[in-house]
Design a protein around this motif. Structure first.
Motif, PDB file in Angstrom:
ATOM      1  N   MET A   1       0.843  -1.194   0.000  1.00  0.00           N
ATOM      2  CA  MET A   1       0.000   0.000   0.000  1.00  0.00           C
ATOM      3  C   MET A   1       0.882   1.249   0.000  1.00  0.00           C
ATOM      4  N   GLU A   2       0.560   2.198  -0.861  1.00  0.00           N
ATOM      5  CA  GLU A   2       1.320   3.427  -0.952  1.00  0.00           C
ATOM      6  C   GLU A   2       0.401   4.627  -0.715  1.00  0.00           C
ATOM      7  N   LEU A   3       1.006   5.727  -0.269  1.00  0.00           N
ATOM      8  CA  LEU A   3       0.206   6.926   0.007  1.00  0.00           C
ATOM      9  C   LEU A   3      -0.473   7.452  -1.256  1.00  0.00           C
ATOM     10  N   LYS A   4       0.179   7.297  -2.403  1.00  0.00           N
ATOM     11  CA  LYS A   4      -0.448   7.792  -3.629  1.00  0.00           C
ATOM     12  C   LYS A   4      -1.730   7.027  -3.942  1.00  0.00           C
ATOM     13  N   GLN A   5      -1.783   5.748  -3.527  1.00  0.00           N
ATOM     14  CA  GLN A   5      -3.014   4.974  -3.711  1.00  0.00           C
ATOM     15  C   GLN A   5      -4.112   5.496  -2.786  1.00  0.00           C
ATOM     16  N   LEU A   6      -3.734   5.820  -1.562  1.00  0.00           N
ATOM     17  CA  LEU A   6      -4.711   6.362  -0.614  1.00  0.00           C
ATOM     18  C   LEU A   6      -5.188   7.745  -1.057  1.00  0.00           C
ATOM     19  N   GLU A   7      -4.288   8.553  -1.591  1.00  0.00           N
ATOM     20  CA  GLU A   7      -4.679   9.876  -2.096  1.00  0.00           C
ATOM     21  C   GLU A   7      -5.699   9.734  -3.225  1.00  0.00           C
ATOM     22  N   ALA A   8      -5.448   8.765  -4.108  1.00  0.00           N
ATOM     23  CA  ALA A   8      -6.388   8.535  -5.213  1.00  0.00           C
ATOM     24  C   ALA A   8      -7.740   8.082  -4.678  1.00  0.00           C
ATOM     25  N   PHE A   9      -7.725   7.178  -3.702  1.00  0.00           N
ATOM     26  CA  PHE A   9      -8.978   6.665  -3.131  1.00  0.00           C
ATOM     27  C   PHE A   9      -9.773   7.795  -2.466  1.00  0.00           C
ATOM     28  N   VAL A  10      -9.101   8.633  -1.693  1.00  0.00           N
ATOM     29  CA  VAL A  10      -9.777   9.735  -1.007  1.00  0.00           C
ATOM     30  C   VAL A  10     -10.419  10.690  -2.008  1.00  0.00           C
ATOM     31  N   GLN A  11      -9.710  11.011  -3.067  1.00  0.00           N
ATOM     32  CA  GLN A  11     -10.261  11.939  -4.063  1.00  0.00           C
ATOM     33  C   GLN A  11     -11.465  11.330  -4.785  1.00  0.00           C
ATOM     34  N   VAL A  12     -11.423  10.035  -5.091  1.00  0.00           N
ATOM     35  CA  VAL A  12     -12.566   9.381  -5.734  1.00  0.00           C
ATOM     36  C   VAL A  12     -13.778   9.421  -4.819  1.00  0.00           C
ATOM     37  N   PHE A  18     -14.095   9.062 -10.861  1.00  0.00           N
ATOM     38  CA  PHE A  18     -12.713   8.694 -11.191  1.00  0.00           C
ATOM     39  C   PHE A  18     -12.084   9.773 -12.071  1.00  0.00           C
ATOM     40  N   SER A  19     -12.867  10.313 -13.004  1.00  0.00           N
ATOM     41  CA  SER A  19     -12.314  11.313 -13.919  1.00  0.00           C
ATOM     42  C   SER A  19     -11.960  12.606 -13.186  1.00  0.00           C
ATOM     43  N   LYS A  20     -12.822  13.024 -12.256  1.00  0.00           N
ATOM     44  CA  LYS A  20     -12.541  14.246 -11.489  1.00  0.00           C
ATOM     45  C   LYS A  20     -11.347  14.048 -10.566  1.00  0.00           C
ATOM     46  N   ALA A  21     -11.224  12.845 -10.001  1.00  0.00           N
ATOM     47  CA  ALA A  21     -10.070  12.548  -9.146  1.00  0.00           C
ATOM     48  C   ALA A  21      -8.785  12.602  -9.968  1.00  0.00           C
ATOM     49  N   ALA A  22      -8.852  12.062 -11.182  1.00  0.00           N
ATOM     50  CA  ALA A  22      -7.679  12.080 -12.062  1.00  0.00           C
ATOM     51  C   ALA A  22      -7.271  13.513 -12.394  1.00  0.00           C
ATOM     52  N   GLU A  23      -8.272  14.336 -12.683  1.00  0.00           N
ATOM     53  CA  GLU A  23      -7.994  15.742 -12.983  1.00  0.00           C
ATOM     54  C   GLU A  23      -7.394  16.460 -11.784  1.00  0.00           C
ATOM     55  N   LYS A  24      -7.927  16.192 -10.599  1.00  0.00           N
ATOM     56  CA  LYS A  24      -7.450  16.853  -9.384  1.00  0.00           C
ATOM     57  C   LYS A  24      -5.996  16.476  -9.086  1.00  0.00           C
ATOM     58  N   LEU A  25      -5.641  15.206  -9.336  1.00  0.00           N
ATOM     59  CA  LEU A  25      -4.293  14.725  -8.993  1.00  0.00           C
ATOM     60  C   LEU A  25      -3.335  14.761 -10.187  1.00  0.00           C
ATOM     61  N   TYR A  26      -3.795  15.304 -11.316  1.00  0.00           N
ATOM     62  CA  TYR A  26      -2.965  15.385 -12.524  1.00  0.00           C
ATOM     63  C   TYR A  26      -2.488  14.000 -12.964  1.00  0.00           C
ATOM     64  N   GLN A  29      -7.133   8.702 -15.861  1.00  0.00           N
ATOM     65  CA  GLN A  29      -8.189   7.922 -15.219  1.00  0.00           C
ATOM     66  C   GLN A  29      -7.788   6.449 -15.049  1.00  0.00           C
ATOM     67  N   PRO A  30      -7.126   5.830 -16.036  1.00  0.00           N
ATOM     68  CA  PRO A  30      -6.670   4.442 -15.834  1.00  0.00           C
ATOM     69  C   PRO A  30      -5.718   4.301 -14.645  1.00  0.00           C
ATOM     70  N   THR A  31      -4.895   5.321 -14.401  1.00  0.00           N
ATOM     71  CA  THR A  31      -3.981   5.270 -13.254  1.00  0.00           C
ATOM     72  C   THR A  31      -4.760   5.288 -11.950  1.00  0.00           C
ATOM     73  N   ILE A  32      -5.779   6.147 -11.871  1.00  0.00           N
ATOM     74  CA  ILE A  32      -6.617   6.187 -10.672  1.00  0.00           C
ATOM     75  C   ILE A  32      -7.287   4.840 -10.470  1.00  0.00           C
ATOM     76  N   SER A  33      -7.839   4.270 -11.525  1.00  0.00           N
ATOM     77  CA  SER A  33      -8.504   2.963 -11.427  1.00  0.00           C
ATOM     78  C   SER A  33      -7.527   1.894 -10.961  1.00  0.00           C
ATOM     79  N   ALA A  34      -6.301   1.952 -11.477  1.00  0.00           N
ATOM     80  CA  ALA A  34      -5.292   0.968 -11.086  1.00  0.00           C
ATOM     81  C   ALA A  34      -4.958   1.080  -9.607  1.00  0.00           C
ATOM     82  N   HIS A  35      -4.892   2.301  -9.090  1.00  0.00           N
ATOM     83  CA  HIS A  35      -4.618   2.496  -7.656  1.00  0.00           C
ATOM     84  C   HIS A  35      -5.732   1.871  -6.807  1.00  0.00           C
ATOM     85  N   ILE A  36      -6.977   2.065  -7.214  1.00  0.00           N
ATOM     86  CA  ILE A  36      -8.091   1.520  -6.441  1.00  0.00           C
ATOM     87  C   ILE A  36      -8.097   0.000  -6.511  1.00  0.00           C
TER      88      ILE A  36
END
Length: 299
Positions: A1-12, A18-26, A29-36
């Motif tokens: 588990m990494e903090l970047k995964q938790l950051e992605a989860f919190v934003q989602v 998922f798309s808004k979380a991706a935009e917020k974290l630059y 969307q596939p990267t955000i999905s992969a983290h979750i």
């Protein structure tokens, strides 16, 4: 588990997208999905229910969200402790019902930003029921409302005493009524504008009317209006009287657009509250802002 995964989860969770979380974290969307997906595989637990229209947390997802927020808050404190600024935007997401949003939060935020110029705010306005919903859906960290719900997932802190008054059009008829020391009961026979359901002001006004033995069903209600500014304009143009927050009424009263009547006897007051989820883990910025709000109106 990494903090970047938790950051992605919190934003989602907070953005419910998922798309808004991706935009917020630059990120993509596939990267955000992969983290979750990685988090769910690591814990062998489903944290999110995904549909084509929305994203919702499962019971396990709610638990992970609270842990994740706490861990990210610790990360921020570490940066602060070693004299570095965390690169994430210094922003506080809040939701407010009508009176706090229009007449309390502007002066609170202005005063706060004099001391904390880099902090930005996102303000979501609705009635008290809407604010509570935003808190429970994690769309806002802190809410400001005029009523308390019975939901045991929430905690309330009173921070401001709001006084209710009767306001009337600034017309000869009403001047004669008020100068003639009319009774409250007489005034309540006039055409009246009420707030819609879900308003803390409306519920407090109803309790007050009942205490004065005024039959709410017999009022001459000419309109139900939710927007406070529209109500004030309607009163100033002669549609009828209303019961509203004194703080909200003062600008029109001072400009001579409305007349103010304060019932004799006990003051008609209600508390305005800061509301948040009991399980909410505040970061440093949020804690500091809540403390500021609790002290701002203390005399």
């Amino acid at each position: 588990m990494e903090l970047k995964q938790l950051e992605a989860f919190v934003q989602v969770v907070e953005l419910q997208s998922f798309s808004k979380a991706a935009e917020k974290l630059y990120l993509t969307q596939p990267t955000i999905s992969a983290h979750i997906v990685s988090l769910e595989k690591e814990f062998n637990t489903k944290f999110l229910d995904r549909t084509t229209k929305n994203v919702r947390t499962t019971v396990a997802g709610e638990r992970l969200y609270e842990y994740a927020k706490e861990m990210l808050a610790i990360k921020e404190e570490l940066y602060q402790g070693f004299g570095r600024e965390w690169k994430e935007e210094q922003r506080i997401d809040i939701a407010g019902s009508t009176i706090p949003s229009q007449y309390i939060l502007p002066e609170l935020i202005h005063a706060y930003q004099k001391q904390n110029a880099k902090v930005r705010f996102s303000i979501n306005q609705g009635d008290s029921d809407h604010v509570i919903g935003e808190i429970l859906k994690h769309k806002a960290a802190i809410g400001f409302v005029g009523i308390k719900s019975k939901d045991d997932r929430l905690r309330y802190i009173p921070f401001y005493e709001d006084k209710l008054v009767v306001v009337t059009p600034n017309e000869t008829h009403y001047k004669e009524l008020l100068e003639g020391n009319c009774s409250f009961e007489e005034l309540m026979r006039e055409p009246i504008i009420l707030r819609e359901n879900g308003s803390g002001t409306k519920k407090t006004a109803e309790r007050f009317l009942e205490s004065k033995n005024v039959d709410i069903k017999k009022l001459n209600v000419v309109a139900f209006i939710n927007d406070q500014e529209i109500i004030k304009k309607s009163v100033s143009r002669g549609m009828g009287i209303t019961i509203m927050s004194k703080k909200a009424a003062l600008d029109y009263v001072e400009d001579g657009k409305m007349l103010l009547y304060e019932p004799e006897g006990d003051k008609v007051t209600r508390n305005l509250y800061i509301v948040y989820a009991k399980r909410k883990k505040f970061d440093r910025l949020e804690k500091k802002f809540i403390e500021f709000c609790c002290q701002f109106y203390v005399q």
